[in-house]
Motif scaffolding. Sequence first.
Motif, mmCIF file in Angstrom:
data_model
loop_
_atom_site.group_PDB
_atom_site.id
_atom_site.type_symbol
_atom_site.label_atom_id
_atom_site.label_comp_id
_atom_site.label_asym_id
_atom_site.label_seq_id
_atom_site.Cartn_x
_atom_site.Cartn_y
_atom_site.Cartn_z
ATOM 1 N N ALA A 285 0.829 -1.197 0.000
ATOM 2 C CA ALA A 285 0.000 0.000 0.000
ATOM 3 C C ALA A 285 0.868 1.254 0.000
ATOM 4 C CB ALA A 285 -0.923 -0.003 1.215
ATOM 5 N N LEU A 286 1.947 1.190 0.756
ATOM 6 C CA LEU A 286 2.863 2.326 0.833
ATOM 7 C C LEU A 286 3.442 2.624 -0.549
ATOM 8 C CD1 LEU A 286 4.234 4.102 3.092
ATOM 9 C CD2 LEU A 286 6.198 2.613 2.787
ATOM 10 N N VAL A 287 3.922 1.565 -1.195
ATOM 11 C CA VAL A 287 4.499 1.722 -2.528
ATOM 12 C C VAL A 287 3.456 2.249 -3.489
ATOM 13 C CG1 VAL A 287 5.386 0.459 -4.513
ATOM 14 C CG2 VAL A 287 6.201 -0.068 -2.231
ATOM 15 N N TYR A 288 2.258 1.687 -3.371
ATOM 16 C CA TYR A 288 1.192 2.148 -4.247
ATOM 17 C C TYR A 288 0.953 3.637 -4.057
ATOM 18 C CZ TYR A 288 -3.319 3.284 -5.993
ATOM 19 O OH TYR A 288 -4.320 3.925 -6.643
ATOM 20 N N GLY A 289 0.875 4.052 -2.805
ATOM 21 C CA GLY A 289 0.629 5.459 -2.504
ATOM 22 C C GLY A 289 1.684 6.365 -3.105
ATOM 23 N N ALA B 117 1.463 6.298 -6.940
ATOM 24 C CA ALA B 117 0.242 6.937 -7.431
ATOM 25 C C ALA B 117 0.456 8.432 -7.615
ATOM 26 C CB ALA B 117 -0.910 6.679 -6.466
ATOM 27 N N LYS B 118 1.337 9.002 -6.792
ATOM 28 C CA LYS B 118 1.635 10.430 -6.927
ATOM 29 C C LYS B 118 2.218 10.731 -8.296
ATOM 30 C CE LYS B 118 2.275 12.146 -2.306
ATOM 31 N NZ LYS B 118 3.186 11.900 -1.217
ATOM 32 N N VAL B 119 3.170 9.883 -8.697
ATOM 33 C CA VAL B 119 3.777 10.057 -10.014
ATOM 34 C C VAL B 119 2.696 9.995 -11.071
ATOM 35 C CG1 VAL B 119 5.436 9.125 -11.651
ATOM 36 C CG2 VAL B 119 5.872 8.966 -9.211
ATOM 37 N N TYR B 120 1.807 9.038 -10.878
ATOM 38 C CA TYR B 120 0.727 8.850 -11.828
ATOM 39 C C TYR B 120 -0.106 10.118 -11.968
ATOM 40 C CZ TYR B 120 -3.774 7.273 -13.539
ATOM 41 O OH TYR B 120 -4.926 7.165 -14.235
#
Lengths: 255, 665
Positions: free
Chosen positions: B645-649, B652-655
């Motif tokens: 989840a941390l990595v996803y978060g 996701a910012k880059v996204y």
Amino acid sequence: MTILEVNNLKKVYTTRFGGSHVQALANVSFSVEQGEYAAIMGESGSGKTTLLNILASLDKPTSGEVLLKGKRLSTIKEREISAFRRENLGFVFQDFNLLDTFSLQDNIFLPLVLSGKSYEEMSRRLEPIAHKLGIGDILAKYPYEVSGGQKQRCAVARALITQPQLILADEPTGSLDSQAAEGLLRLFKEINQEGQTLLMVTHSVKAASHAQRVLFIKDGEVFHQLYKAGMSDEAMYQKISDTLTTMATGGVRHE
Amino acid sequence: MSRFFYAKLAATNLKKNAQTYLPYILTCMGTVMMYYIMVFLAENEGLGKMSGGFQVQTILKLGSYVIAIFAVIFLFYTHSFLIKRRKKEFGLFNILGMEKKHIAKVLGFETLYVGVISLGAGLLGGILLSKLIFMVLLKILNFEVPLGFNVSGPALADAFALFAGIFLLTLLNTLRQIHLAKPVELLQGGQTGEKEPKTKWPLVVIGTLSLGGGYYISLTTQSPLAALSQFFYAVLLVMVGTYCLFTAGSIAVLKLLRRNKGYYYQTRHFTAVAGMMYRMKQNAVGLASICIMATAVLVMVSTTVSLYIGMEDVLRTRYPQTIMISAPVSAQQSVESLQRSVHKVLAKHRLVVKDRLDYRYLFFPGNQEGGRVITAESKISNATSSLREYYLIPLEDYNRLTHKTVSLGDREILIYSGPSKYENDTLTVLNRTFTVKERLDSFFENTLEGSSISGSYYIVVKDMNVIKAMKATLAEENGDKPSDYNYYLGFNLDAGEADISAVYQDIRTAVGSDYPGSSIESPVAAKESFFAVYGGLFFLGIFLGALFIMATVLIIYYKQVSEGYDDKARFEIMQKVGMSREEVKGSIRSQILTVFFLPLVTAGIHTAFAFPIISKLLAVLYLTNVGLFVWCTAGTILVFALFYALVYGLTAKVYYRIVSWGMSV
């Protein structure tokens, strides 16, 4: 009755770090009547697209105001602006703006689905439009499977299906071959004759010659306008060409 | 043209593509570092000299192979992703007048830079970190930590050769792609027309069947020994199933949803279903890989952690008593003399025996086929679940230990078959057919059963004469052994580890030489080698777990970036057509969430289904504490999910930055 009223519109773009200012629109005022078919002409960089984006409430003017059916666009809340746009405006773009992830039918349904309409109502609405536009047999296909002309007719269907007050068309013939362009312009005329108000931005003389009225924009201002009245398309074409030549050679402004 | 033109251009290219190249270089560095450390430890002389060090190094060596194979596949995969994004750039170079050989030159320089940076920094980092990791490993293994710091030349050379090779291969592969493509194709690069995915029903069926098969194996395998051989097939089936279902199954489900008009034409579902279909087509393989990698991490880490934590339990299961002696007995080597030697040792240490357990027995392995036992060594199959260990015990010893007064006829037996019931009324073994007089529900505790991985049968026969006769038959079948039967003597001691260790050593010297073929065991003595093996596995589990997590992170990052570029255009269209920015954002967020958490959830399900078979496998490794394994698995899943989840978060910012860059309103 006036559908669209544009008063003293001004738009200045500032580069990200505030270095330089670019004036896209200096002072634009005009109005569009109910049932009218108007075209806005101008060269690249004359501010056409900026104007259209502001009319579409996709962009905000630096000063001045836009009224749609007497309602100031600037008074509409941010939350409601999309719904407002969806219900009152229809769009036809140069590059069609169809989503590859949807079939043509679903592309046309998109604004209605967003408004929460039922499938039955959507297909009821689509039927006459599809018939009129001659796209009934390609509805199940995907945008990448059909020609440019067919794509653009689907985009028109998408604009029509919400029964909007005003259809805004941005260079609608720009990506079409001459035959498809001719077909689309005929279609626009028909729609207009059925009472739909249309505002088209273009730099194609041919496209503009189909409109009842042509506004010319130069350096961010309305430079001139022509009424078609009883003229034929050919005569209108000639008249527009002459005006453009005058504009290009630095003619003096006259009404 | 300047001599340095290509070199400079290559440098500029890397800088310009930093957003995708930086993570790639970091990953290369990380992989180089991990590989160096692994080889360094596997080759480390100091570690090899420690007791148990050899086992650890065998495990680590295995680990270094895993990393090497992984590095090849993974770096190849990520690099091809990078190149796919840059095809347009190469097309432009091509059209601007660069020949393909010039592009090749630029690419060569780029690879050189990437290689030099990653190898340089990776090896340096590896050298610096190797000491720390070494100390961690020794701590895990309960070994003394020696002083000093050293760099392993062979490990350096090894890592250099491997990764230089990988970089060269990626370069050659890119050149091949560029060489084959026409400039126009390159220019169009990523955006070749996206066809709607077809439903591949055969794949859906294959996927469902293999996944079901894999789960079925895991759920139904009973014997630990069978689990050992079946596990591999189950893993293979689940992998095939995962790939098939992610690629074909997801599309099939979405299409079914779309066919349901009442569901599909709702504001919330409309864009989601269509968007998911598009995304699954693009990402299914990557997501399936993430899923499998995540499952591997979960399984590996949870098992190795529970083995390590459960070491005490393991020792207790494997060695139920503090001192366990089993010795062959014959005319020359009597039971009495063995007992005398042991008592002498205990007297010397002034220790009193507790929970003493001793009995005579005859042991042999065999295949249980209905009521018959196949005992001929040439005919015994190790791979089947019918493999059993047979312990024949005289009634006299049984009655003594259980304080009962059972009586048996010549051809009568009592049988204890563990948790599974013995179904037949007779037992034919070694040319004798016995009638089962009673099926026992329990046997005396602390038998050798704990050390057996296949099922054990305890069979009580009338007396030693029966046993001796059967021993004779067995000797005819499988060749003679000098002993008549075995004698087991086990007990606990109320003493510290040091004392027990001393007793153990003394008994070894006293008994070992007089009774060749005897085995003297103690958890205290075995502890070290258990620490070596389970500690080594634990270390490897964590190490590889970290590597896989790194890989997962990178794949997620790249997926986010590519999704971002693809979504940007659609994002704009949707807004123009009348979706508000919030609506678009919400819809995309939920799709992205689904896409990225699907692998995690599936990995969780896989792990849950793998649970039965893995607990059987752990039983082979003497870990029978299922509760501990449950906790370790749950803990691992939780930690992994948090990390994910941390990595996803973060990604996701880059996204969102990509998607909303230059957006109107």
